[in-house]
Scaffold this motif. Sequence first.
Motif, PDB file in Angstrom:
ATOM      1  N   ASP A   8       0.820  -1.215   0.000  1.00  0.00           N
ATOM      2  CA  ASP A   8       0.000   0.000   0.000  1.00  0.00           C
ATOM      3  C   ASP A   8       0.851   1.262   0.000  1.00  0.00           C
ATOM      4  N   VAL A   9       2.168   1.098  -0.036  1.00  0.00           N
ATOM      5  CA  VAL A   9       3.084   2.242  -0.079  1.00  0.00           C
ATOM      6  C   VAL A   9       3.449   2.522  -1.536  1.00  0.00           C
ATOM      7  N   ALA A  10       3.181   3.729  -1.975  1.00  0.00           N
ATOM      8  CA  ALA A  10       3.520   4.105  -3.353  1.00  0.00           C
ATOM      9  C   ALA A  10       5.007   4.297  -3.530  1.00  0.00           C
ATOM     10  N   VAL A  11       5.635   4.927  -2.517  1.00  0.00           N
ATOM     11  CA  VAL A  11       7.011   5.363  -2.708  1.00  0.00           C
ATOM     12  C   VAL A  11       7.696   5.537  -1.360  1.00  0.00           C
ATOM     13  N   VAL A  12       8.970   5.208  -1.322  1.00  0.00           N
ATOM     14  CA  VAL A  12       9.830   5.500  -0.176  1.00  0.00           C
ATOM     15  C   VAL A  12      10.634   6.748  -0.506  1.00  0.00           C
ATOM     16  N   LEU A  13      10.622   7.714   0.408  1.00  0.00           N
ATOM     17  CA  LEU A  13      11.439   8.918   0.278  1.00  0.00           C
ATOM     18  C   LEU A  13      12.549   8.838   1.320  1.00  0.00           C
ATOM     19  N   ALA A  14      13.793   8.828   0.875  1.00  0.00           N
ATOM     20  CA  ALA A  14      14.911   8.597   1.795  1.00  0.00           C
ATOM     21  C   ALA A  14      16.128   9.409   1.386  1.00  0.00           C
ATOM     22  N   GLU A  15      16.844   9.927   2.372  1.00  0.00           N
ATOM     23  CA  GLU A  15      18.205  10.374   2.141  1.00  0.00           C
ATOM     24  C   GLU A  15      19.094   9.134   2.129  1.00  0.00           C
ATOM     25  N   PRO A  16      20.091   9.059   1.255  1.00  0.00           N
ATOM     26  CA  PRO A  16      21.009   7.915   1.303  1.00  0.00           C
ATOM     27  C   PRO A  16      21.746   7.814   2.632  1.00  0.00           C
ATOM     28  N   ALA A  17      21.993   8.954   3.258  1.00  0.00           N
ATOM     29  CA  ALA A  17      22.500   9.022   4.623  1.00  0.00           C
ATOM     30  C   ALA A  17      21.711  10.129   5.312  1.00  0.00           C
ATOM     31  N   MET A  18      21.285   9.899   6.541  1.00  0.00           N
ATOM     32  CA  MET A  18      20.487  10.907   7.230  1.00  0.00           C
ATOM     33  C   MET A  18      21.393  12.062   7.655  1.00  0.00           C
ATOM     34  N   THR A  19      20.922  13.304   7.432  1.00  0.00           N
ATOM     35  CA  THR A  19      21.792  14.463   7.667  1.00  0.00           C
ATOM     36  C   THR A  19      21.145  15.542   8.510  1.00  0.00           C
ATOM     37  N   ASN A  20      19.963  15.363   9.004  1.00  0.00           N
ATOM     38  CA  ASN A  20      19.296  16.416   9.759  1.00  0.00           C
ATOM     39  C   ASN A  20      19.068  16.045  11.213  1.00  0.00           C
ATOM     40  N   VAL A  21      19.654  14.967  11.654  1.00  0.00           N
ATOM     41  CA  VAL A  21      19.544  14.559  13.058  1.00  0.00           C
ATOM     42  C   VAL A  21      20.908  14.012  13.461  1.00  0.00           C
ATOM     43  N   GLY A  22      21.921  14.876  13.391  1.00  0.00           N
ATOM     44  CA  GLY A  22      23.272  14.367  13.381  1.00  0.00           C
ATOM     45  C   GLY A  22      23.532  13.791  11.996  1.00  0.00           C
ATOM     46  N   MET A  23      24.462  12.866  11.925  1.00  0.00           N
ATOM     47  CA  MET A  23      24.764  12.204  10.652  1.00  0.00           C
ATOM     48  C   MET A  23      24.665  10.704  10.873  1.00  0.00           C
ATOM     49  N   VAL A  24      23.746  10.067  10.169  1.00  0.00           N
ATOM     50  CA  VAL A  24      23.530   8.622  10.304  1.00  0.00           C
ATOM     51  C   VAL A  24      23.817   7.978   8.959  1.00  0.00           C
ATOM     52  N   LEU A  25      24.907   7.233   8.901  1.00  0.00           N
ATOM     53  CA  LEU A  25      25.299   6.578   7.657  1.00  0.00           C
ATOM     54  C   LEU A  25      24.603   5.226   7.514  1.00  0.00           C
ATOM     55  N   PRO A  26      24.381   4.773   6.283  1.00  0.00           N
ATOM     56  CA  PRO A  26      23.788   3.447   6.100  1.00  0.00           C
ATOM     57  C   PRO A  26      24.775   2.352   6.492  1.00  0.00           C
ATOM     58  N   THR A  27      24.279   1.315   7.138  1.00  0.00           N
ATOM     59  CA  THR A  27      25.118   0.160   7.437  1.00  0.00           C
ATOM     60  C   THR A  27      25.340  -0.641   6.151  1.00  0.00           C
ATOM     61  N   ASP A  28      26.346  -1.490   6.177  1.00  0.00           N
ATOM     62  CA  ASP A  28      26.663  -2.298   4.997  1.00  0.00           C
ATOM     63  C   ASP A  28      25.439  -3.086   4.535  1.00  0.00           C
ATOM     64  N   GLY A  29      25.087  -2.912   3.278  1.00  0.00           N
ATOM     65  CA  GLY A  29      23.990  -3.674   2.691  1.00  0.00           C
ATOM     66  C   GLY A  29      22.617  -3.076   2.888  1.00  0.00           C
ATOM     67  N   PHE A  30      22.507  -2.003   3.686  1.00  0.00           N
ATOM     68  CA  PHE A  30      21.155  -1.494   3.959  1.00  0.00           C
ATOM     69  C   PHE A  30      20.503  -0.909   2.711  1.00  0.00           C
ATOM     70  N   LEU A  31      21.200  -0.037   1.997  1.00  0.00           N
ATOM     71  CA  LEU A  31      20.573   0.591   0.828  1.00  0.00           C
ATOM     72  C   LEU A  31      20.297  -0.427  -0.271  1.00  0.00           C
ATOM     73  N   LYS A  32      21.175  -1.408  -0.430  1.00  0.00           N
ATOM     74  CA  LYS A  32      20.913  -2.479  -1.394  1.00  0.00           C
ATOM     75  C   LYS A  32      19.656  -3.250  -0.989  1.00  0.00           C
ATOM     76  N   GLY A  33      19.543  -3.542   0.314  1.00  0.00           N
ATOM     77  CA  GLY A  33      18.355  -4.240   0.799  1.00  0.00           C
ATOM     78  C   GLY A  33      17.097  -3.407   0.642  1.00  0.00           C
TER      79      GLY A  33
END
Length: 454
Positions: free
Chosen positions: A218-243
């Motif tokens: 029921d979700v049309a689209v995911v909106l995501a930063e490749p790394a989060m940048t507005n709450v500190g800096m949160v980098l993706p863990t290995d394999g997360f974006l591929k998953g």
Amino acid sequence: MADLDRIRLAALLARERAEFAASHPRSLELSRRARGALLHGVPMPWMAKWAGGAPVFLAEARGARVTDVDGHEYVDVALGDTGSMPGHSPQPTVDAIVARVAGRGGITTMMPTEDAIAVGEELGRRFGVPAWQFALSATDANRFALRMARQVQRRGKIMIFLHAYHGTVDETVATLDDQGKVIARDGNVGAPVDPALTTKVVPFNDLDAVRAALAPRDVAVVLAEPAMTNVGMVLPTDGFLKGLEEACADTGTLLIYDETHTMSMGPGGCVRAWGLAPDAVTLGKALGAGVPIGAYGLSAELRDRVLADDEGDYLDWGGVGGTLAGNALSVAAARATLEHVLTEEAYASMLFTGQRYVAGVRAVFAKHGAPWHVVGLGARAEFGYTPAPHATGGDAHAAIDPLLDDLIHAALLNRGVMLTPFHNMALMGPTTTVEDADRVVGALDAIVGEIFGS
């Protein structure tokens, strides 16, 4: 940081604010005057967050330097919170603006220009998606891309990550309560509908939560930063974006990468640097070196679905576009910025300076025994008050310390350094030198040493 003496920190902050007030009489005078004419005393609410006790009023800006109305010059590593990542008033962009306004004339005419084609072609080359249109902000770019995705998908919901920020798009000002239910973010002004009706929210780097949220289709689209940048800096863990991409493909869900901030990673942002495969990319701020602009690009497949959709009104009343979007001035500025300022060579310098800054900050923390971390993302870096970087936006949000933030920011202002006022982000532009980065590190060294009594 509960083990720090909070009374002593508050006293240090009071000292820094007193010093700021004594040395910035003109800014304080304008701040008092502004309260009679401007809501919250500033043109935009977030300008009230300067830590010195009053906004720093601008007189001049050039390259990586700003000068306030009291004559103080700062090394600027805020750079308009990415809006001036190319530096303040880069000459090629200035020349293009002057040529458009004074030479050829015509700022907004409802007519396309060749500049728009050139910008679309260059963004397609950099980000790998071929069909572009323009807005006046990244917020609008996100809004328009989301509307198109919901239309062609015939699905009503979107998904975002907890504590993400994608501008003021209504569906994205959402969070989770203690029971995991989607609710409006604390302080959300006039939420038009219950966000649970429009939005799913999951923690970043949690693939199980992503798959569970997308499973009902029921979700049309995911909106995501490749790394989060507005709450500190949160980098993706290995394999997360591929998953994430695989989960979207498995459930027929579209994926938009918001590269408004993460284009600090290189000429094609994280999409190019990490080999990502989105259905759409959104951009803003930095493209025009401060001239308002946003952009959204669609993959060939999504472009064809939009063009084949005979129910949506994409040309007139359907909720996409604006009279000033794609105006001649904005795209002229963007063309000059992309072709002559944010070049491959410029990024190489920016990334090198960013690495120098990160190494310096780490050395400062080690020197004073500060159990803090710093994370780099190309030309962008941010430090936080825990020993290790965060894996989720929730963890990063929980570690925010307003007293430490205000103390450090006020102290840096008094030492000639301008950090982003509402988080600990530093950005290296094409004109930021190694000496500039070292000066920022030196100012940070002084206040961190006081905080830890070393």
